[in-house]
Motif scaffolding. Structure first.
Motif, PDB file in Angstrom:
ATOM      1  N   LYS A 140       0.828  -1.208   0.000  1.00  0.00           N
ATOM      2  CA  LYS A 140       0.000   0.000   0.000  1.00  0.00           C
ATOM      3  C   LYS A 140       0.862   1.258   0.000  1.00  0.00           C
ATOM      4  O   LYS A 140       0.604   2.199  -0.762  1.00  0.00           O
ATOM      5  N   VAL A 141       1.915   1.287   0.839  1.00  0.00           N
ATOM      6  CA  VAL A 141       2.780   2.466   0.905  1.00  0.00           C
ATOM      7  C   VAL A 141       3.548   2.639  -0.407  1.00  0.00           C
ATOM      8  O   VAL A 141       3.782   3.761  -0.855  1.00  0.00           O
ATOM      9  N   SER A 142       3.927   1.532  -1.036  1.00  0.00           N
ATOM     10  CA  SER A 142       4.669   1.617  -2.300  1.00  0.00           C
ATOM     11  C   SER A 142       3.777   1.968  -3.482  1.00  0.00           C
ATOM     12  O   SER A 142       4.279   2.136  -4.597  1.00  0.00           O
ATOM     13  N   SER A 143       2.462   2.061  -3.238  1.00  0.00           N
ATOM     14  CA  SER A 143       1.491   2.372  -4.296  1.00  0.00           C
ATOM     15  C   SER A 143       1.579   1.363  -5.442  1.00  0.00           C
ATOM     16  O   SER A 143       1.413   1.713  -6.613  1.00  0.00           O
ATOM     17  N   GLY A 144       1.867   0.107  -5.113  1.00  0.00           N
ATOM     18  CA  GLY A 144       1.923  -0.954  -6.113  1.00  0.00           C
ATOM     19  C   GLY A 144       3.293  -1.210  -6.693  1.00  0.00           C
ATOM     20  O   GLY A 144       3.465  -2.177  -7.440  1.00  0.00           O
ATOM     21  N   ALA A 145       4.298  -0.390  -6.344  1.00  0.00           N
ATOM     22  CA  ALA A 145       5.642  -0.604  -6.898  1.00  0.00           C
ATOM     23  C   ALA A 145       6.240  -1.920  -6.418  1.00  0.00           C
ATOM     24  O   ALA A 145       7.110  -2.490  -7.094  1.00  0.00           O
ATOM     25  N   MET A 146       5.807  -2.419  -5.262  1.00  0.00           N
ATOM     26  CA  MET A 146       6.322  -3.687  -4.762  1.00  0.00           C
ATOM     27  C   MET A 146       6.011  -4.836  -5.723  1.00  0.00           C
ATOM     28  O   MET A 146       6.749  -5.825  -5.809  1.00  0.00           O
ATOM     29  N   GLU A 147       4.913  -4.713  -6.485  1.00  0.00           N
ATOM     30  CA  GLU A 147       4.535  -5.759  -7.430  1.00  0.00           C
ATOM     31  C   GLU A 147       5.303  -5.652  -8.746  1.00  0.00           C
ATOM     32  O   GLU A 147       5.377  -6.621  -9.500  1.00  0.00           O
ATOM     33  N   LEU A 148       5.888  -4.482  -9.036  1.00  0.00           N
ATOM     34  CA  LEU A 148       6.444  -4.221 -10.357  1.00  0.00           C
ATOM     35  C   LEU A 148       7.966  -4.344 -10.411  1.00  0.00           C
ATOM     36  O   LEU A 148       8.504  -4.855 -11.389  1.00  0.00           O
ATOM     37  N   ILE A 149       8.677  -3.860  -9.380  1.00  0.00           N
ATOM     38  CA  ILE A 149      10.133  -3.877  -9.400  1.00  0.00           C
ATOM     39  C   ILE A 149      10.634  -5.253  -8.977  1.00  0.00           C
ATOM     40  O   ILE A 149      10.057  -5.885  -8.075  1.00  0.00           O
ATOM     41  N   PRO A 150      11.683  -5.787  -9.607  1.00  0.00           N
ATOM     42  CA  PRO A 150      12.236  -7.083  -9.173  1.00  0.00           C
ATOM     43  C   PRO A 150      12.795  -6.996  -7.746  1.00  0.00           C
ATOM     44  O   PRO A 150      13.589  -6.102  -7.439  1.00  0.00           O
ATOM     45  N   ILE A 151      12.379  -7.936  -6.890  1.00  0.00           N
ATOM     46  CA  ILE A 151      12.808  -7.955  -5.489  1.00  0.00           C
ATOM     47  C   ILE A 151      13.372  -9.342  -5.185  1.00  0.00           C
ATOM     48  O   ILE A 151      12.760 -10.372  -5.518  1.00  0.00           O
ATOM     49  N   TYR A 152      14.533  -9.348  -4.557  1.00  0.00           N
ATOM     50  CA  TYR A 152      15.180 -10.592  -4.144  1.00  0.00           C
ATOM     51  C   TYR A 152      15.495 -10.489  -2.649  1.00  0.00           C
ATOM     52  O   TYR A 152      15.506  -9.402  -2.065  1.00  0.00           O
ATOM     53  N   ASN A 153      15.774 -11.632  -2.059  1.00  0.00           N
ATOM     54  CA  ASN A 153      16.335 -11.624  -0.706  1.00  0.00           C
ATOM     55  C   ASN A 153      17.551 -12.532  -0.667  1.00  0.00           C
ATOM     56  O   ASN A 153      17.722 -13.395  -1.535  1.00  0.00           O
ATOM     57  N   THR A 154      18.388 -12.304   0.321  1.00  0.00           N
ATOM     58  CA  THR A 154      19.597 -13.117   0.463  1.00  0.00           C
ATOM     59  C   THR A 154      19.743 -13.556   1.905  1.00  0.00           C
ATOM     60  O   THR A 154      19.500 -12.781   2.836  1.00  0.00           O
ATOM     61  N   ASP A 155      20.098 -14.826   2.072  1.00  0.00           N
ATOM     62  CA  ASP A 155      20.241 -15.391   3.412  1.00  0.00           C
ATOM     63  C   ASP A 155      21.642 -15.176   3.966  1.00  0.00           C
ATOM     64  O   ASP A 155      21.848 -15.232   5.175  1.00  0.00           O
ATOM     65  N   LYS A 156      22.621 -14.929   3.084  1.00  0.00           N
ATOM     66  CA  LYS A 156      24.010 -14.736   3.498  1.00  0.00           C
ATOM     67  C   LYS A 156      24.539 -13.454   2.865  1.00  0.00           C
ATOM     68  O   LYS A 156      25.169 -13.477   1.795  1.00  0.00           O
ATOM     69  N   PRO A 157      24.287 -12.307   3.494  1.00  0.00           N
ATOM     70  CA  PRO A 157      24.657 -11.023   2.865  1.00  0.00           C
ATOM     71  C   PRO A 157      26.155 -10.848   2.657  1.00  0.00           C
ATOM     72  O   PRO A 157      26.574 -10.290   1.642  1.00  0.00           O
ATOM     73  N   LEU A 158      26.966 -11.306   3.587  1.00  0.00           N
ATOM     74  CA  LEU A 158      28.413 -11.141   3.418  1.00  0.00           C
ATOM     75  C   LEU A 158      28.907 -11.945   2.220  1.00  0.00           C
ATOM     76  O   LEU A 158      29.736 -11.461   1.424  1.00  0.00           O
ATOM     77  N   ASN A 159      28.420 -13.148   2.096  1.00  0.00           N
ATOM     78  CA  ASN A 159      28.775 -13.973   0.946  1.00  0.00           C
ATOM     79  C   ASN A 159      28.258 -13.352  -0.353  1.00  0.00           C
ATOM     80  O   ASN A 159      28.925 -13.417  -1.404  1.00  0.00           O
ATOM     81  N   PHE A 160      27.088 -12.729  -0.279  1.00  0.00           N
ATOM     82  CA  PHE A 160      26.510 -12.061  -1.459  1.00  0.00           C
ATOM     83  C   PHE A 160      27.409 -10.938  -1.952  1.00  0.00           C
ATOM     84  O   PHE A 160      27.690 -10.837  -3.159  1.00  0.00           O
ATOM     85  N   PHE A 161      27.907 -10.099  -1.053  1.00  0.00           N
ATOM     86  CA  PHE A 161      28.750  -8.983  -1.471  1.00  0.00           C
ATOM     87  C   PHE A 161      30.115  -9.457  -1.969  1.00  0.00           C
ATOM     88  O   PHE A 161      30.621  -8.955  -2.985  1.00  0.00           O
ATOM     89  N   GLU A 162      30.698 -10.406  -1.271  1.00  0.00           N
ATOM     90  CA  GLU A 162      32.036 -10.870  -1.673  1.00  0.00           C
ATOM     91  C   GLU A 162      32.009 -11.519  -3.057  1.00  0.00           C
ATOM     92  O   GLU A 162      32.866 -11.240  -3.911  1.00  0.00           O
ATOM     93  N   LYS A 163      31.012 -12.381  -3.300  1.00  0.00           N
ATOM     94  CA  LYS A 163      30.951 -13.061  -4.594  1.00  0.00           C
ATOM     95  C   LYS A 163      30.532 -12.117  -5.721  1.00  0.00           C
ATOM     96  O   LYS A 163      30.989 -12.270  -6.868  1.00  0.00           O
ATOM     97  N   SER A 164      29.668 -11.144  -5.397  1.00  0.00           N
ATOM     98  CA  SER A 164      29.248 -10.185  -6.430  1.00  0.00           C
ATOM     99  C   SER A 164      30.430  -9.339  -6.882  1.00  0.00           C
ATOM    100  O   SER A 164      30.567  -9.036  -8.078  1.00  0.00           O
ATOM    101  N   LYS A 165      31.291  -8.969  -5.955  1.00  0.00           N
ATOM    102  CA  LYS A 165      32.483  -8.207  -6.319  1.00  0.00           C
ATOM    103  C   LYS A 165      33.490  -9.083  -7.063  1.00  0.00           C
ATOM    104  O   LYS A 165      34.156  -8.630  -8.005  1.00  0.00           O
TER     105      LYS A 165
END
Length: 400
Positions: free
Chosen positions: A280-305
């Motif tokens: 509701k606060v996003s006015s529907g943008a939550m349905e339109l923009i690609p959204i992901y989650n990550t269980d291991k953020p440190l591993n996510f940043f290290e491997k992405s770099k």
């Protein structure tokens, strides 16, 4: 003769005991206790023929004051039992008070609906319309409305085979927890963002980037398109670290979609869920923009770099006496941000409303940036911006 003699004798002889009469009780109070036997118990020191002080000194002088709470001072455990009973009564009173208070406790304004893994109620015209247009959810069950239904939403509901049901307004208030529902509620499966392992290489010519998605602990290589224009040659992602207010997440998603960010990544364990309040606060943008989650953020940043060459840009305070040398040496000015997306893909990291970005993520960042305070020389009673406002300003600066 004998009778007369006895009368004369009785008048001369006085009685041994004076018999009381009414005249004897005229001037004194009558007390029945005076006629009862009274037995006074002898004190212990009287039995021993000693003075009271002498007797107590002889009997208790060898007992130290600190031994009063010991077992010898409480041989039958009466004192300990009394203390335990008082403690238990106090705990019972506190428990009863909390139980009574919980009956009348009002839910927090942004707590929203209780999470349900199978159903949730998306409310608001823009949110419902965006959910049906994006069609990312597994299923839609019912469309509840009050009054005249929006023609565009009605047409989409018929195309998707969603049952439309007109209900009273009070029912909509109840299922939305008295949110601003605009007389329309969509009953649907909750939005499930994909789990992201790390980001991969970017192809500016084709306008896509690779990423690794996790499903049942099995990595899957995928690619996604990104917006490419004169302001940006490489993709821009947004990472939310421990943002706990769904209103803030909704506002950030709305700004990210409007300004042109390519995707959003949430820390799985610490961020607020993607609830109907967020939609509701996003006015529907939550349905339109690609959204992901990550269980291991440190591993996510290290491997992405390492595998994708992504640049991590973190928001934090970059000026002041308490700022570390690491932050000062990697600080960037706002004016330098637009050129960044012409050279490399960027992940903008924003942190918790109170504590900011965590230290272990800051240590894996390439650059740091802050929104400068505009009132130089004045008292900084307002020393920061709301996280959604600061994110919007930085996104605009990066994408201009």
């Amino acid at each position: 003769m004998n009778r007369q003699y006895m009368r004369l004798f009785s008048s001369k002889v006085k009685s041994a005991v004076k018999v009381p009469n009414s005249s004897s009780f005229q001037n004194r109070a009558v007390n029945f206790r005076n006629n009862l036997p009274f037995h006074q118990r002898k004190k212990a020191w009287e039995k021993d023929g000693m003075a009271k002080d002498e007797w107590f000194r002889k009997k208790y002088a060898h007992i130290h004051a600190r031994d009063g709470n010991s077992k010898s001072g409480d041989p039958y455990n009466k004192r300990a039992s009394h203390v335990a009973r008082l403690k238990q009564e106090n705990e019972d009173q506190k428990r009863q008070h909390m139980e009574h208070k919980s009956k009348f406790q009002r839910d927090h304004a942004y707590r929203g609906l209780k999470p349900n893994p199978l159903l949730e109620y998306v409310y608001g015209t823009n949110s419902v319309l965006a959910a049906m247009q994006a069609n990312k959810r597994e299923y839609f069950t019912r469309l509840l409305h009050y009054g005249v239904l929006n023609p565009q939403i009605e047409s989409l509901a018929k195309q998707l085979g969603v049952t439309m049901e007109e209900v009273d307004k009070h029912r909509l208030n109840i299922i939305t927890n008295y949110g601003v529902h605009n007389n329309i509620v969509l009953e649907a499966k909750p939005l499930q963002p994909s789990e992201l392992s790390h980001l991969g290489l970017c192809n500016p010519e084709e306008g896509n980037f690779e990423y690794t998605e996790m499903f049942l602990d099995q990595p899957t290589q995928k690619s996604s398109m990104f917006l490419s224009n004169g302001n940006k040659k490489f993709p821009l992602g947004l990472y939310l670290d421990e943002v706990v207010d769904p209103h803030n997440i909704g506002a950030i998603l709305r700004s990210a979609y409007f300004l042109g960010a390519d995707f959003v990544v949430l820390s799985r364990k610490n961020c607020a869920p993607l609830s109907p309040v967020t939609s509701k606060v996003s006015s529907g943008a939550m349905e339109l923009i690609p959204i992901y989650n990550t269980d291991k953020p440190l591993n996510f940043f290290e491997k992405s770099k390492q595998y994708g060459g992504w640049t991590v840009l973190t928001t934090c305070v970059t000026t002041g006496t308490s700022v570390t040398q690491m932050v000062k040496s990697r600080a960037m000015l706002l004016g330098d941000l637009p050129a960044l997306l012409q050279k490399t893909p960027v992940i903008l990291v924003v942190g918790n409303e109170g504590n900011g970005v965590r230290t272990n993520i800051m240590q894996r960042s390439d650059f740091f940036v802050q929104v400068p305070f505009g009132r130089v020389g004045e008292i900084q009673s307002v020393d920061s911006l709301n996280v959604s406002v600061a994110t919007s300003l930085l996104l605009h600066q990066l994408l201009q």
